[in-house]
Scaffold this motif. Structure first.
Motif, PDB file in Angstrom:
ATOM      1  N   VAL A   5       0.835  -1.199   0.000  1.00 32.98           N
ATOM      2  CA  VAL A   5       0.000   0.000   0.000  1.00 32.98           C
ATOM      3  C   VAL A   5       0.872   1.253   0.000  1.00 32.98           C
ATOM      4  CG1 VAL A   5      -1.741   1.302   1.256  1.00 32.98           C
ATOM      5  CG2 VAL A   5      -1.913  -1.176   1.113  1.00 32.98           C
ATOM      6  N   LEU A   6       1.928   1.239   0.815  1.00 35.64           N
ATOM      7  CA  LEU A   6       2.838   2.387   0.798  1.00 35.64           C
ATOM      8  C   LEU A   6       3.419   2.613  -0.595  1.00 35.64           C
ATOM      9  CD1 LEU A   6       4.798   2.001   4.153  1.00 35.64           C
ATOM     10  CD2 LEU A   6       3.408   3.964   3.473  1.00 35.64           C
ATOM     11  N   ARG A   7       3.764   1.529  -1.257  1.00 34.48           N
ATOM     12  CA  ARG A   7       4.347   1.665  -2.601  1.00 34.48           C
ATOM     13  C   ARG A   7       3.323   2.195  -3.603  1.00 34.48           C
ATOM     14  NH1 ARG A   7       7.358  -2.833  -2.796  1.00 34.48           N
ATOM     15  NH2 ARG A   7       9.253  -1.673  -2.266  1.00 34.48           N
ATOM     16  N   SER A   8       2.041   1.921  -3.358  1.00 32.55           N
ATOM     17  CA  SER A   8       1.022   2.429  -4.283  1.00 32.55           C
ATOM     18  C   SER A   8       0.911   3.946  -4.216  1.00 32.55           C
ATOM     19  CB  SER A   8      -0.340   1.790  -3.974  1.00 32.55           C
ATOM     20  OG  SER A   8      -0.895   2.297  -2.771  1.00 32.55           O
ATOM     21  N   VAL A   9       1.270   4.536  -3.072  1.00 34.37           N
ATOM     22  CA  VAL A   9       1.243   6.001  -2.962  1.00 34.37           C
ATOM     23  C   VAL A   9       2.639   6.602  -3.010  1.00 34.37           C
ATOM     24  CG1 VAL A   9      -0.913   5.977  -1.664  1.00 34.37           C
ATOM     25  CG2 VAL A   9       1.249   5.933  -0.417  1.00 34.37           C
ATOM     26  N   ARG A  10       3.657   5.761  -2.800  1.00 31.42           N
ATOM     27  CA  ARG A  10       5.058   6.181  -2.901  1.00 31.42           C
ATOM     28  C   ARG A  10       5.788   5.154  -3.771  1.00 31.42           C
ATOM     29  NH1 ARG A  10       7.333   9.641   1.034  1.00 31.42           N
ATOM     30  NH2 ARG A  10       9.204   9.313  -0.220  1.00 31.42           N
ATOM     31  N   PRO A  11       5.675   5.244  -5.088  1.00 35.29           N
ATOM     32  CA  PRO A  11       6.265   4.229  -5.966  1.00 35.29           C
ATOM     33  C   PRO A  11       7.767   4.040  -5.774  1.00 35.29           C
ATOM     34  CG  PRO A  11       4.760   5.633  -7.197  1.00 35.29           C
ATOM     35  CD  PRO A  11       4.933   6.271  -5.847  1.00 35.29           C
ATOM     36  N   ASP A  12       8.422   5.033  -5.209  1.00 32.27           N
ATOM     37  CA  ASP A  12       9.867   4.938  -4.996  1.00 32.27           C
ATOM     38  C   ASP A  12      10.218   4.316  -3.642  1.00 32.27           C
ATOM     39  OD1 ASP A  12       8.837   7.046  -3.545  1.00 32.27           O
ATOM     40  OD2 ASP A  12      10.587   8.347  -3.825  1.00 32.27           O
ATOM     41  N   LEU A  13       9.228   3.744  -2.949  1.00 30.84           N
ATOM     42  CA  LEU A  13       9.458   3.171  -1.625  1.00 30.84           C
ATOM     43  C   LEU A  13      10.534   2.091  -1.662  1.00 30.84           C
ATOM     44  CD1 LEU A  13       8.290   2.849   1.390  1.00 30.84           C
ATOM     45  CD2 LEU A  13       7.167   0.815   0.451  1.00 30.84           C
ATOM     46  N   ASP A  14      11.454   2.170  -0.701  1.00 32.39           N
ATOM     47  CA  ASP A  14      12.407   1.088  -0.452  1.00 32.39           C
ATOM     48  C   ASP A  14      11.937   0.316   0.775  1.00 32.39           C
ATOM     49  OD1 ASP A  14      14.270   1.560  -2.522  1.00 32.39           O
ATOM     50  OD2 ASP A  14      15.105   3.246  -1.394  1.00 32.39           O
ATOM     51  N   TYR A  15      11.896  -1.008   0.670  1.00 32.21           N
ATOM     52  CA  TYR A  15      11.338  -1.861   1.725  1.00 32.21           C
ATOM     53  C   TYR A  15      12.321  -2.978   2.039  1.00 32.21           C
ATOM     54  CZ  TYR A  15       8.298  -5.584   3.666  1.00 32.21           C
ATOM     55  OH  TYR A  15       7.758  -6.595   4.427  1.00 32.21           O
ATOM     56  N   LEU A  16      12.608  -3.153   3.334  1.00 34.71           N
ATOM     57  CA  LEU A  16      13.535  -4.185   3.778  1.00 34.71           C
ATOM     58  C   LEU A  16      12.941  -4.907   4.976  1.00 34.71           C
ATOM     59  CD1 LEU A  16      16.441  -5.449   3.635  1.00 34.71           C
ATOM     60  CD2 LEU A  16      17.101  -3.709   5.338  1.00 34.71           C
ATOM     61  N   ASN A  17      12.765  -6.237   4.853  1.00 32.97           N
ATOM     62  CA  ASN A  17      12.274  -7.046   5.965  1.00 32.97           C
ATOM     63  C   ASN A  17      13.352  -8.058   6.330  1.00 32.97           C
ATOM     64  OD1 ASN A  17      10.924  -8.752   7.786  1.00 32.97           O
ATOM     65  ND2 ASN A  17       8.953  -8.348   6.794  1.00 32.97           N
ATOM     66  N   LEU A  18      13.971  -7.867   7.484  1.00 29.97           N
ATOM     67  CA  LEU A  18      15.075  -8.705   7.937  1.00 29.97           C
ATOM     68  C   LEU A  18      14.642  -9.764   8.944  1.00 29.97           C
ATOM     69  CD1 LEU A  18      17.690  -5.849   8.494  1.00 29.97           C
ATOM     70  CD2 LEU A  18      17.661  -7.490   6.607  1.00 29.97           C
ATOM     71  N   SER A  19      13.371  -9.868   9.215  1.00 27.42           N
ATOM     72  CA  SER A  19      12.866 -10.726  10.284  1.00 27.42           C
ATOM     73  C   SER A  19      13.244 -12.190  10.083  1.00 27.42           C
ATOM     74  CB  SER A  19      11.351 -10.596  10.386  1.00 27.42           C
ATOM     75  OG  SER A  19      10.974  -9.252  10.527  1.00 27.42           O
ATOM     76  N   GLU A  20      13.463 -12.872  11.218  1.00 29.22           N
ATOM     77  CA  GLU A  20      13.817 -14.288  11.212  1.00 29.22           C
ATOM     78  C   GLU A  20      12.893 -15.051  12.160  1.00 29.22           C
ATOM     79  OE1 GLU A  20      17.871 -14.475  12.394  1.00 29.22           O
ATOM     80  OE2 GLU A  20      18.622 -13.446  10.615  1.00 29.22           O
ATOM     81  N   ILE A  21      12.353 -16.155  11.681  1.00 30.88           N
ATOM     82  CA  ILE A  21      11.464 -16.965  12.505  1.00 30.88           C
ATOM     83  C   ILE A  21      12.213 -17.428  13.759  1.00 30.88           C
ATOM     84  CG2 ILE A  21      10.154 -19.134  12.618  1.00 30.88           C
ATOM     85  CD1 ILE A  21       9.636 -18.804   9.617  1.00 30.88           C
ATOM     86  N   GLY A  22      11.592 -17.246  14.909  1.00 35.78           N
ATOM     87  CA  GLY A  22      12.163 -17.692  16.166  1.00 35.78           C
ATOM     88  C   GLY A  22      13.121 -16.729  16.826  1.00 35.78           C
ATOM     89  N   ALA A  23      13.394 -15.598  16.216  1.00 35.97           N
ATOM     90  CA  ALA A  23      14.383 -14.665  16.767  1.00 35.97           C
ATOM     91  C   ALA A  23      13.900 -14.033  18.070  1.00 35.97           C
ATOM     92  CB  ALA A  23      14.709 -13.578  15.756  1.00 35.97           C
ATOM     93  N   THR A  24      14.773 -13.998  19.046  1.00 35.94           N
ATOM     94  CA  THR A  24      14.519 -13.225  20.254  1.00 35.94           C
ATOM     95  C   THR A  24      14.932 -11.775  19.999  1.00 35.94           C
ATOM     96  OG1 THR A  24      16.718 -13.655  21.139  1.00 35.94           O
ATOM     97  CG2 THR A  24      14.976 -15.247  21.697  1.00 35.94           C
TER      98      THR A  24
END
Length: 238
Positions: free
Chosen positions: A62-81
């Protein structure tokens, strides 16, 4: 009583793409990052009639639909504390330099025989300090009743304690809190500790609906614990 069957287009608690985009038309964010565990990653079970896509990817879309130049990074890891998040994800997210950053809420920190809540609070504080140091607006969740680990009889007390820590830090660091992720009225996964795709729809809208820093939400019903956005079956995006 048989539960009604919904899809992305018929679920009354869901936003369509156009309405979701309208909520973020003036959004200032161009660099959106997510760190943490499986809840941050948007991991879940598939739901018939719903796209197999987690909440964080949906918000980014949705953010990219209003900000086409959006940079998105998801570093999440399953089980991470939280400690593992800091050890394994901090350097990359600092390098990314986000302006909107979602951080975990300690869900995996309390899955141990005797959680040290003092240490949990200190580690979460380190994470919030890191988040604010990036210059980003921090967002996070609190945990709801559907996040259950039956082997621990004091589980509700653990949830309440870690949620109180998160709310306190969110208030101090001016973070947005999407309240009660994995609430009993939201999470429908058979495993109950992992949301379905339909539930990820229910976890994304609150952060868009009222977490607008240029329009600070009314906090009269939420006390002083940060910018809290309730998520007890609130809508998400299709």
């Amino acid at each position: 009583m048989e539960q009604p069957t919904f899809t992305e287009t018929t679920d009354p608690f869901c936003l369509d793409q156009a309405d979701a985009a309208a909520l973020l038309t003036e959004a200032p964010w161009g660099r959106y990052a997510v760190i943490g565990d499986s809840l941050s990653a948007g991991t879940g079970d598939c739901s018939p009639g719903y796209r197999d896509q987690g909440w964080s990817d949906r918000v980014a879309g949705v953010l990219r639909s209003v900000r086409p130049d959006l940079d998105y990074l998801n570093l999440s890891e399953i089980g991470a504390t939280t400690a593992q998040t800091l050890e394994n994800q901090a350097a990359r997210v600092v390098e990314f330099s986000p302006d909107l950053l979602h951080v975990p809420c300690g869900a995996n920190d309390i899955v141990r025989r005797q959680p040290d809540f003092g240490e949990i609070a200190r580690t979460l504080r380190r994470m919030y300090t890191l988040a604010k140091g990036t210059g980003a607006l921090p967002t996070t969740f609190t945990l709801g009743k559907a996040y259950v680990v039956p082997v621990f009889p004091d589980w509700p007390e653990r949830i309440a304690t870690v949620n109180a820590i998160v709310r306190g830090l969110a208030s101090e660091y001016d973070a947005i809190v999407v309240g009660r992720a994995l609430s009993s009225s939201c999470c429908r996964s058979r495993q109950r500790a992992r949301p379905e795709c339909a539930d990820h729809r229910s976890m994304a809208r609150p952060g868009m609906n009222r977490a607008q820093p240029w329009r600070r939400p009314d906090m009269s019903s939420h006390g002083s614990s940060g910018r809290i956005v309730p998520s007890h079956r609130a809508s998400m995006i299709s």
